[in-house]
Design a protein around this motif. Structure first.
Motif, PDB file in Angstrom:
ATOM      1  N   THR A   1      -8.771  14.043  17.237  1.00  0.00           N
ATOM      2  CA  THR A   1     -10.066  14.657  16.917  1.00  0.00           C
ATOM      3  C   THR A   1     -11.233  14.000  17.644  1.00  0.00           C
ATOM      4  O   THR A   1     -12.388  14.324  17.363  1.00  0.00           O
ATOM      5  CB  THR A   1     -10.315  14.575  15.394  1.00  0.00           C
TER       6      THR A   1
ATOM      7  N   ARG B   1     -13.092  17.185  22.571  1.00  0.00           N
ATOM      8  CA  ARG B   1     -12.786  18.602  22.630  1.00  0.00           C
ATOM      9  C   ARG B   1     -11.718  18.865  23.694  1.00  0.00           C
ATOM     10  O   ARG B   1     -11.600  18.127  24.662  1.00  0.00           O
ATOM     11  CB  ARG B   1     -14.054  19.393  22.962  1.00  0.00           C
TER      12      ARG B   1
ATOM     13  N   THR C   1     -18.520  28.768  15.099  1.00  0.00           N
ATOM     14  CA  THR C   1     -17.777  28.562  13.853  1.00  0.00           C
ATOM     15  C   THR C   1     -17.956  29.726  12.890  1.00  0.00           C
ATOM     16  O   THR C   1     -17.234  29.809  11.892  1.00  0.00           O
ATOM     17  CB  THR C   1     -18.257  27.270  13.155  1.00  0.00           C
TER      18      THR C   1
ATOM     19  N   GLU D   1     -23.308  25.831  11.271  1.00  0.00           N
ATOM     20  CA  GLU D   1     -22.356  24.706  11.239  1.00  0.00           C
ATOM     21  C   GLU D   1     -21.712  24.578  12.616  1.00  0.00           C
ATOM     22  O   GLU D   1     -21.180  25.544  13.164  1.00  0.00           O
ATOM     23  CB  GLU D   1     -21.286  24.940  10.178  1.00  0.00           C
TER      24      GLU D   1
ATOM     25  N   ASN E   1     -19.025  22.467  15.338  1.00  0.00           N
ATOM     26  CA  ASN E   1     -17.734  21.810  15.362  1.00  0.00           C
ATOM     27  C   ASN E   1     -17.709  20.870  16.558  1.00  0.00           C
ATOM     28  O   ASN E   1     -17.250  21.221  17.638  1.00  0.00           O
ATOM     29  CB  ASN E   1     -16.613  22.852  15.467  1.00  0.00           C
TER      30      ASN E   1
END
Length: 316
Positions: A27, A30, A40, A50, A52
Protein backbone atom coordinates in the motif's frame (compact mmCIF):
# COMPACT_ATOMS: atom_id res chain seq x y z
CA UNK A 1 7.36 -24.40 26.98
CA UNK A 2 7.42 -27.52 24.81
CA UNK A 3 9.14 -27.54 21.42
CA UNK A 4 5.84 -27.75 19.54
CA UNK A 5 4.34 -24.72 21.29
CA UNK A 6 7.60 -22.83 20.88
CA UNK A 7 7.58 -23.28 17.12
CA UNK A 8 3.88 -22.41 17.01
CA UNK A 9 4.57 -19.08 18.74
CA UNK A 10 7.57 -18.40 16.49
CA UNK A 11 5.45 -19.06 13.40
CA UNK A 12 2.76 -16.67 14.63
CA UNK A 13 5.31 -13.92 15.34
CA UNK A 14 7.02 -14.30 11.95
CA UNK A 15 3.68 -14.43 10.14
CA UNK A 16 2.45 -11.26 11.85
CA UNK A 17 5.64 -9.29 11.24
CA UNK A 18 5.87 -10.52 7.65
CA UNK A 19 2.21 -9.71 7.08
CA UNK A 20 2.66 -6.18 8.40
CA UNK A 21 5.70 -5.69 6.16
CA UNK A 22 3.90 -7.00 3.08
CA UNK A 23 0.82 -4.84 3.76
CA UNK A 24 2.99 -1.76 4.21
CA UNK A 25 4.93 -2.46 1.01
CA UNK A 26 1.78 -3.17 -1.03
CA UNK A 27 0.00 0.00 0.00
CA UNK A 28 3.01 2.32 -0.02
CA UNK A 29 2.66 3.41 -3.66
CA UNK A 30 0.28 3.54 -6.56
CA UNK A 31 0.46 0.92 -9.26
CA UNK A 32 -0.46 0.93 -12.97
CA UNK A 33 -4.17 0.44 -13.45
CA UNK A 34 -5.12 1.98 -10.12
CA UNK A 35 -7.93 4.55 -10.39
CA UNK A 36 -7.01 8.19 -10.05
CA UNK A 37 -7.00 9.50 -6.48
CA UNK A 38 -10.20 11.45 -7.13
CA UNK A 39 -12.01 8.55 -8.83
CA UNK A 40 -13.44 7.03 -5.67
CA UNK A 41 -16.99 8.20 -6.36
CA UNK A 42 -17.20 9.22 -2.72
CA UNK A 43 -18.39 12.82 -2.75
CA UNK A 44 -20.37 14.61 -0.05
CA UNK A 45 -22.10 18.00 -0.10
CA UNK A 46 -21.10 18.53 -3.68
CA UNK A 47 -17.43 19.42 -3.05
CA UNK A 48 -16.09 17.08 -0.35
CA UNK A 49 -14.28 14.28 -2.15
CA UNK A 50 -12.60 11.18 -0.70
CA UNK A 51 -9.21 10.52 -2.28
CA UNK A 52 -7.29 7.28 -2.51
CA UNK A 53 -3.62 8.18 -2.00
CA UNK A 54 -0.66 6.38 -0.42
CA UNK A 55 0.52 7.51 2.97
CA UNK A 56 3.19 10.23 3.12
CA UNK A 57 6.73 8.87 2.83
CA UNK A 58 7.74 10.00 6.31
CA UNK A 59 4.76 8.16 7.80
CA UNK A 60 5.62 4.96 5.91
CA UNK A 61 9.24 5.20 7.05
CA UNK A 62 8.06 5.41 10.65
CA UNK A 63 6.15 2.16 10.16
CA UNK A 64 9.28 0.49 8.75
CA UNK A 65 11.25 1.73 11.77
CA UNK A 66 8.60 0.25 14.03
CA UNK A 67 8.93 -3.13 12.36
CA UNK A 68 12.73 -2.94 12.60
CA UNK A 69 12.44 -2.08 16.29
CA UNK A 70 10.11 -5.07 16.84
CA UNK A 71 12.61 -7.43 15.19
CA UNK A 72 15.48 -6.03 17.25
CA UNK A 73 13.37 -6.30 20.41
CA UNK A 74 12.61 -9.97 19.70
CA UNK A 75 16.31 -10.69 19.22
CA UNK A 76 17.27 -9.06 22.52
CA UNK A 77 14.29 -9.97 24.73
CA UNK A 78 12.28 -13.21 24.96
CA UNK A 79 9.24 -13.37 22.72
CA UNK A 80 10.07 -15.92 20.05
CA UNK A 81 8.83 -19.08 21.72
CA UNK A 82 11.46 -20.66 23.95
CA UNK A 83 14.21 -18.38 22.61
CA UNK A 84 15.48 -16.45 25.66
CA UNK A 85 16.89 -13.55 23.68
CA UNK A 86 20.50 -12.45 23.47
CA UNK A 87 20.02 -10.10 26.41
CA UNK A 88 19.05 -13.06 28.63
CA UNK A 89 16.42 -10.93 30.36
CA UNK A 90 13.62 -12.60 32.32
CA UNK A 91 10.98 -11.43 34.76
CA UNK A 92 12.34 -13.93 37.28
CA UNK A 93 15.82 -12.49 36.92
CA UNK A 94 14.48 -8.95 37.25
CA UNK A 95 12.62 -9.97 40.41
CA UNK A 96 15.74 -11.63 41.80
CA UNK A 97 17.78 -8.47 41.23
CA UNK A 98 15.14 -6.27 42.86
CA UNK A 99 14.85 -8.68 45.78
CA UNK A 100 18.61 -8.81 46.24
CA UNK A 101 18.78 -5.01 46.26
CA UNK A 102 15.92 -4.72 48.76
CA UNK A 103 17.35 -7.51 50.92
CA UNK A 104 20.67 -5.67 51.06
CA UNK A 105 18.90 -2.52 52.19
CA UNK A 106 16.94 -4.45 54.81
CA UNK A 107 20.12 -6.17 55.97
CA UNK A 108 21.66 -2.77 56.62
CA UNK A 109 18.57 -1.64 58.53
CA UNK A 110 18.39 -4.76 60.70
CA UNK A 111 22.14 -5.30 61.15
CA UNK A 112 22.31 -3.50 64.56
CA UNK A 113 19.81 -6.00 66.00
CA UNK A 114 21.31 -9.21 64.63
CA UNK A 115 21.73 -11.97 67.21
CA UNK A 116 20.61 -9.87 70.19
CA UNK A 117 18.53 -11.57 72.91
CA UNK A 118 14.79 -11.03 72.82
CA UNK A 119 14.57 -9.33 76.21
CA UNK A 120 17.36 -6.93 75.22
CA UNK A 121 15.57 -6.04 71.99
CA UNK A 122 12.34 -5.54 73.93
CA UNK A 123 14.07 -2.77 75.89
CA UNK A 124 15.05 -0.93 72.68
CA UNK A 125 12.31 1.46 71.42
CA UNK A 126 13.61 1.28 67.85
CA UNK A 127 13.62 -2.50 67.90
CA UNK A 128 10.10 -2.60 69.29
CA UNK A 129 8.91 -0.16 66.62
CA UNK A 130 10.40 -2.32 63.86
CA UNK A 131 8.97 -5.44 65.49
CA UNK A 132 5.52 -3.88 65.62
CA UNK A 133 5.74 -2.98 61.93
CA UNK A 134 6.72 -6.56 61.06
CA UNK A 135 3.90 -7.85 63.27
CA UNK A 136 1.36 -5.64 61.50
CA UNK A 137 2.48 -6.88 58.08
CA UNK A 138 2.84 -10.56 58.96
CA UNK A 139 1.03 -11.58 62.13
CA UNK A 140 -1.98 -9.28 62.46
CA UNK A 141 -3.99 -11.35 59.98
CA UNK A 142 -4.47 -14.05 62.62
CA UNK A 143 -3.71 -12.34 65.93
CA UNK A 144 -5.27 -8.95 65.16
CA UNK A 145 -3.68 -5.53 64.97
CA UNK A 146 -3.76 -5.27 68.78
CA UNK A 147 -2.41 -8.84 69.17
CA UNK A 148 -5.47 -9.86 71.20
CA UNK A 149 -6.29 -12.75 68.89
CA UNK A 150 -9.68 -14.34 68.25
CA UNK A 151 -11.38 -17.71 68.65
CA UNK A 152 -8.72 -20.24 67.71
CA UNK A 153 -5.95 -17.60 67.57
CA UNK A 154 -4.07 -16.86 70.80
CA UNK A 155 -4.10 -13.49 72.52
CA UNK A 156 -0.46 -12.38 72.63
CA UNK A 157 -0.96 -9.40 74.91
CA UNK A 158 -1.51 -11.33 78.15
CA UNK A 159 0.72 -13.53 80.30
CA UNK A 160 -0.59 -16.95 79.20
CA UNK A 161 1.64 -18.99 76.89
CA UNK A 162 0.70 -22.50 75.82
CA UNK A 163 4.20 -23.17 74.48
CA UNK A 164 6.09 -21.19 77.10
CA UNK A 165 6.66 -17.47 77.42
CA UNK A 166 10.42 -17.28 77.88
CA UNK A 167 12.30 -15.25 75.26
CA UNK A 168 13.83 -18.36 73.72
CA UNK A 169 10.49 -20.19 73.52
CA UNK A 170 8.75 -17.22 71.92
CA UNK A 171 11.54 -16.92 69.34
CA UNK A 172 11.36 -20.65 68.67
CA UNK A 173 7.62 -20.35 68.05
CA UNK A 174 8.08 -17.53 65.54
CA UNK A 175 10.97 -19.17 63.72
CA UNK A 176 9.79 -22.77 63.49
CA UNK A 177 6.05 -22.57 64.12
CA UNK A 178 3.90 -24.85 66.26
CA UNK A 179 1.43 -27.67 65.65
CA UNK A 180 -1.06 -27.95 68.49
CA UNK A 181 -3.14 -31.11 68.29
CA UNK A 182 -5.95 -32.07 70.64
CA UNK A 183 -6.89 -35.66 69.74
CA UNK A 184 -10.46 -36.72 69.12
CA UNK A 185 -11.59 -38.49 72.30
CA UNK A 186 -15.34 -38.83 71.75
CA UNK A 187 -15.34 -42.51 70.74
CA UNK A 188 -12.81 -43.52 73.42
CA UNK A 189 -14.66 -41.75 76.22
CA UNK A 190 -18.02 -43.12 75.14
CA UNK A 191 -16.58 -46.61 75.29
CA UNK A 192 -15.25 -45.99 78.79
CA UNK A 193 -18.08 -44.03 80.41
CA UNK A 194 -21.16 -44.28 78.25
CA UNK A 195 -22.90 -41.84 75.95
CA UNK A 196 -22.63 -38.96 78.43
CA UNK A 197 -18.90 -39.40 79.04
CA UNK A 198 -17.89 -36.33 77.03
CA UNK A 199 -20.34 -34.17 78.98
CA UNK A 200 -18.90 -35.57 82.24
CA UNK A 201 -15.33 -34.62 81.26
CA UNK A 202 -16.46 -31.17 80.10
CA UNK A 203 -18.19 -30.62 83.44
CA UNK A 204 -15.06 -31.61 85.35
CA UNK A 205 -12.76 -29.49 83.18
CA UNK A 206 -14.99 -26.48 83.84
CA UNK A 207 -14.43 -26.96 87.59
CA UNK A 208 -10.64 -26.88 87.30
CA UNK A 209 -10.72 -23.11 86.92
CA UNK A 210 -13.50 -22.80 89.53
CA UNK A 211 -12.53 -25.16 92.37
CA UNK A 212 -14.87 -23.46 94.84
CA UNK A 213 -17.92 -23.53 92.58
CA UNK A 214 -20.83 -25.67 93.81
CA UNK A 215 -20.77 -27.90 90.76
CA UNK A 216 -17.31 -29.18 91.69
CA UNK A 217 -18.89 -31.93 93.75
CA UNK A 218 -21.84 -32.69 91.55
CA UNK A 219 -22.35 -36.05 89.92
CA UNK A 220 -21.28 -35.14 86.36
CA UNK A 221 -18.01 -33.53 87.49
CA UNK A 222 -17.26 -36.49 89.75
CA UNK A 223 -17.73 -38.91 86.88
CA UNK A 224 -15.70 -36.69 84.60
CA UNK A 225 -12.82 -36.59 87.07
CA UNK A 226 -12.41 -40.37 86.80
CA UNK A 227 -12.37 -40.22 83.02
CA UNK A 228 -10.00 -37.24 83.03
CA UNK A 229 -7.53 -39.08 85.24
CA UNK A 230 -7.67 -42.05 82.90
CA UNK A 231 -6.92 -40.16 79.68
CA UNK A 232 -6.32 -36.42 79.91
CA UNK A 233 -3.60 -36.41 82.55
CA UNK A 234 -1.04 -37.57 79.98
CA UNK A 235 -0.97 -34.08 78.46
CA UNK A 236 -2.71 -31.73 80.89
CA UNK A 237 -1.38 -33.24 84.12
CA UNK A 238 -3.21 -34.48 87.20
CA UNK A 239 -3.76 -30.91 88.36
CA UNK A 240 -4.74 -29.61 84.91
CA UNK A 241 -1.78 -27.21 84.69
CA UNK A 242 -0.88 -28.38 81.19
CA UNK A 243 2.51 -28.90 79.60
CA UNK A 244 4.25 -26.15 77.61
CA UNK A 245 6.62 -28.71 76.07
CA UNK A 246 3.81 -30.10 73.95
CA UNK A 247 1.55 -27.05 73.94
CA UNK A 248 -1.07 -28.63 76.24
CA UNK A 249 -2.95 -25.66 77.75
CA UNK A 250 -3.42 -24.95 81.43
CA UNK A 251 -7.03 -25.82 82.25
CA UNK A 252 -7.03 -24.07 85.62
CA UNK A 253 -7.04 -20.50 84.29
CA UNK A 254 -9.93 -18.61 82.77
CA UNK A 255 -8.59 -18.59 79.22
CA UNK A 256 -10.16 -20.79 76.55
CA UNK A 257 -8.65 -20.64 73.10
CA UNK A 258 -11.77 -22.01 71.40
CA UNK A 259 -14.34 -20.55 73.81
CA UNK A 260 -15.58 -21.59 77.25
CA UNK A 261 -19.17 -22.51 76.40
CA UNK A 262 -20.33 -26.04 77.05
CA UNK A 263 -20.85 -26.58 73.32
CA UNK A 264 -17.29 -25.50 72.55
CA UNK A 265 -15.76 -27.67 75.28
CA UNK A 266 -17.77 -30.71 74.22
CA UNK A 267 -16.69 -30.22 70.60
CA UNK A 268 -13.05 -29.85 71.65
CA UNK A 269 -13.13 -33.05 73.68
CA UNK A 270 -15.22 -35.10 71.28
CA UNK A 271 -13.87 -33.93 67.92
CA UNK A 272 -10.44 -32.60 68.86
CA UNK A 273 -8.67 -29.47 67.63
CA UNK A 274 -5.74 -28.78 65.36
CA UNK A 275 -4.07 -25.39 65.65
CA UNK A 276 -1.18 -24.46 63.37
CA UNK A 277 1.28 -21.61 63.80
CA UNK A 278 3.27 -21.32 60.52
CA UNK A 279 7.05 -21.22 60.61
CA UNK A 280 8.46 -17.81 59.68
CA UNK A 281 12.17 -18.61 59.47
CA UNK A 282 12.22 -18.60 55.67
CA UNK A 283 9.77 -15.74 55.32
CA UNK A 284 11.32 -13.30 57.78
CA UNK A 285 14.83 -14.51 58.45
CA UNK A 286 16.24 -14.77 61.97
CA UNK A 287 16.82 -11.07 62.65
CA UNK A 288 13.33 -9.95 61.70
CA UNK A 289 11.91 -12.93 63.57
CA UNK A 290 13.83 -11.76 66.63
CA UNK A 291 12.40 -8.26 66.30
CA UNK A 292 8.80 -9.43 66.04
CA UNK A 293 9.34 -11.92 68.87
CA UNK A 294 10.74 -9.11 71.01
CA UNK A 295 7.70 -6.98 70.28
CA UNK A 296 5.32 -9.81 71.15
CA UNK A 297 7.28 -10.64 74.32
CA UNK A 298 7.19 -6.99 75.37
CA UNK A 299 3.38 -6.94 75.23
CA UNK A 300 3.16 -9.12 78.33
CA UNK A 301 6.55 -8.51 79.95
CA UNK A 302 6.94 -4.77 79.67
CA UNK A 303 9.20 -2.67 77.47
CA UNK A 304 12.32 -3.39 79.50
CA UNK A 305 13.53 -6.43 81.47
CA UNK A 306 11.81 -6.44 84.83
CA UNK A 307 9.31 -3.74 83.87
CA UNK A 308 5.62 -4.05 84.52
CA UNK A 309 3.50 -5.34 81.62
CA UNK A 310 2.43 -2.59 79.28
CA UNK A 311 -1.04 -3.97 78.66
CA UNK A 312 -1.59 -5.90 81.87
CA UNK A 313 -2.80 -9.49 82.06
CA UNK A 314 -5.79 -10.28 79.92
CA UNK A 315 -7.71 -13.48 79.35
CA UNK A 316 -5.99 -15.36 76.54
Amino acid sequence: MSGGWSWFVIALVVLNIGGCGWLLWWTAKRRPGDPKPEDTSHIWDGDITEYNKPLPRWWINLFWLTIAFAIGYLFWFPGMGAFAGYGRWSSAGEHAQDKARDDARLETTFAPFKGKPIDVLAADPTARKLGRSIFSNTCATCHGSSAQGAIGYPNLSDDIWHWGGTPDRVLETVLDGREGVMPEWGTVLTGMGGENAVDYVAAYVRTLSQPDAPLYNDYMAAQGKKLYEGICVACHGIDGKGNTTMGAPDLTDNYWLYGSSKQSLVQTIAKGRHGSMPAHRQLLGETRARLVAAYVWSLSHGEAPGAAPTNGPAAR
